[in-house]
Design a protein around this motif. Structure first.
Motif, mmCIF file in Angstrom:
data_model
loop_
_atom_site.group_PDB
_atom_site.id
_atom_site.type_symbol
_atom_site.label_atom_id
_atom_site.label_comp_id
_atom_site.label_asym_id
_atom_site.label_seq_id
_atom_site.Cartn_x
_atom_site.Cartn_y
_atom_site.Cartn_z
ATOM 1 N N PRO A 3 -1.641 -1.794 6.630
ATOM 2 C CA PRO A 3 -0.531 -1.696 7.581
ATOM 3 C C PRO A 3 -0.930 -1.319 8.996
ATOM 4 O O PRO A 3 -0.232 -1.644 9.948
ATOM 5 N N GLY A 4 -2.061 -0.623 9.137
ATOM 6 C CA GLY A 4 -2.465 -0.156 10.458
ATOM 7 C C GLY A 4 -1.594 0.997 10.920
ATOM 8 O O GLY A 4 -0.470 1.179 10.441
ATOM 9 N N VAL A 5 -2.108 1.777 11.841
ATOM 10 C CA VAL A 5 -1.318 2.861 12.433
ATOM 11 C C VAL A 5 -1.747 3.038 13.878
ATOM 12 O O VAL A 5 -2.946 3.048 14.186
ATOM 13 N N ILE A 6 -0.773 3.133 14.753
ATOM 14 C CA ILE A 6 -1.016 3.408 16.168
ATOM 15 C C ILE A 6 -0.284 4.693 16.499
ATOM 16 O O ILE A 6 0.953 4.725 16.535
ATOM 17 N N SER A 56 0.870 -1.175 0.000
ATOM 18 C CA SER A 56 0.000 0.000 0.000
ATOM 19 C C SER A 56 0.906 1.224 0.000
ATOM 20 O O SER A 56 2.129 1.107 0.074
ATOM 21 N N LEU A 57 0.301 2.388 -0.095
ATOM 22 C CA LEU A 57 1.092 3.614 -0.038
ATOM 23 C C LEU A 57 0.271 4.735 0.578
ATOM 24 O O LEU A 57 -0.918 4.579 0.848
ATOM 25 N N ALA A 58 0.908 5.863 0.797
ATOM 26 C CA ALA A 58 0.228 7.029 1.354
ATOM 27 C C ALA A 58 0.954 8.285 0.926
ATOM 28 O O ALA A 58 2.181 8.296 0.784
ATOM 29 N N ARG A 59 0.173 9.329 0.702
ATOM 30 C CA ARG A 59 0.731 10.670 0.512
ATOM 31 C C ARG A 59 0.663 11.376 1.854
ATOM 32 O O ARG A 59 -0.345 11.296 2.566
#
Length: 217
Positions: A178-181, A94-97
């Motif tokens: 990926p999830g994010v904490i 996956s990706l993100a800007r």
């Protein structure tokens, strides 16, 4: 513009390398586009019937648009994971800007299921991550346009735009989900709240200080 386009294309091509080392299980078929109508969940998402899969299941538009950074942190993440592209299911990437206002911060956070590789497209960033116990060693670097940095899976990391102009980065992640904490949100903004006495003892401060911090979340 040409340089920016080249960097963007290079970053996207680099994502293809993630498949070989992805933390997600390898696919056993050509694709498994998410069936959003199914309520079945095991360890991922169920597949849509292959005959119902369309090109739009592999498509996302809008990554050229800047995120809204008018918030307390001065940053905005535009994710492109399995929630946005159904066809990413089982593919392990996956990706993100990420957009940063001047002095904007992508705060301390972890991705429990992914390594992250980040390329700066505009501006400069001060980035870093912290190793696990007992060393808790901090690795930091100043990145400029075209520079790349890797954040190992599960480790706490951050990015800070220390400049007076905006910054933009593109991140590739080795998971479809990926999830994010976000550390501060998880510790001080949990629902229900972690009790004051536990947090006060953990951080070695008085409970009034904990109450003040919790009120921010």
């Amino acid at each position: 513009m040409a340089t920016g386009a080249t960097l963007l294309i290079s970053a996207i091509l680099a994502l293809s390398c993630f498949h070989a080392i992805a933390s997600d299980p390898s696919p056993l078929q050509d694709f498994c586009a998410v069936d959003k109508m199914s309520k079945v969940r095991v360890n991922g998402f169920p597949c849509k019937d292959a005959k119902d899969v369309v090109a739009e299941d592999f498509f996302f538009s809008g990554l050229q648009l800047a995120g809204n950074t008018t918030n307390k942190q001065g940053s905005a993440v535009t994710p492109v994971n399995v929630a946005q592209i159904a066809g990413l299911n089982t593919l392990g990437i996956s990706l993100a800007r990420i957009d940063y206002a001047p002095y904007g911060l992508n705060p301390l956070h972890t991705h429990p299921r992914a390594t992250e590789i980040l390329i700066v497209l505009e501006g400069s960033l001060y980035v870093g991550f912290v190793t696990s116990n007992p060393d808790n060693k901090l690795f930091t670097k100043v990145l400029n346009k075209g520079d790349v940095f890797v954040f190992p899976e599960g480790l706490v990391h951050f990015q800070f735009n220390y400049g007076t102009s905006k910054a933009v980065a593109l991140a590739g992640l080795s998971s479809q989900n990926p999830g994010v904490i976000t550390v501060a949100n998880a510790v001080f903004g949990s629902k229900p709240s972690i009790s004051d006495d536990i947090l006060a003892k953990a951080f070695q401060v008085d409970m009034n200080t904990i109450d003040h911090i919790q009120a921010q979340f």
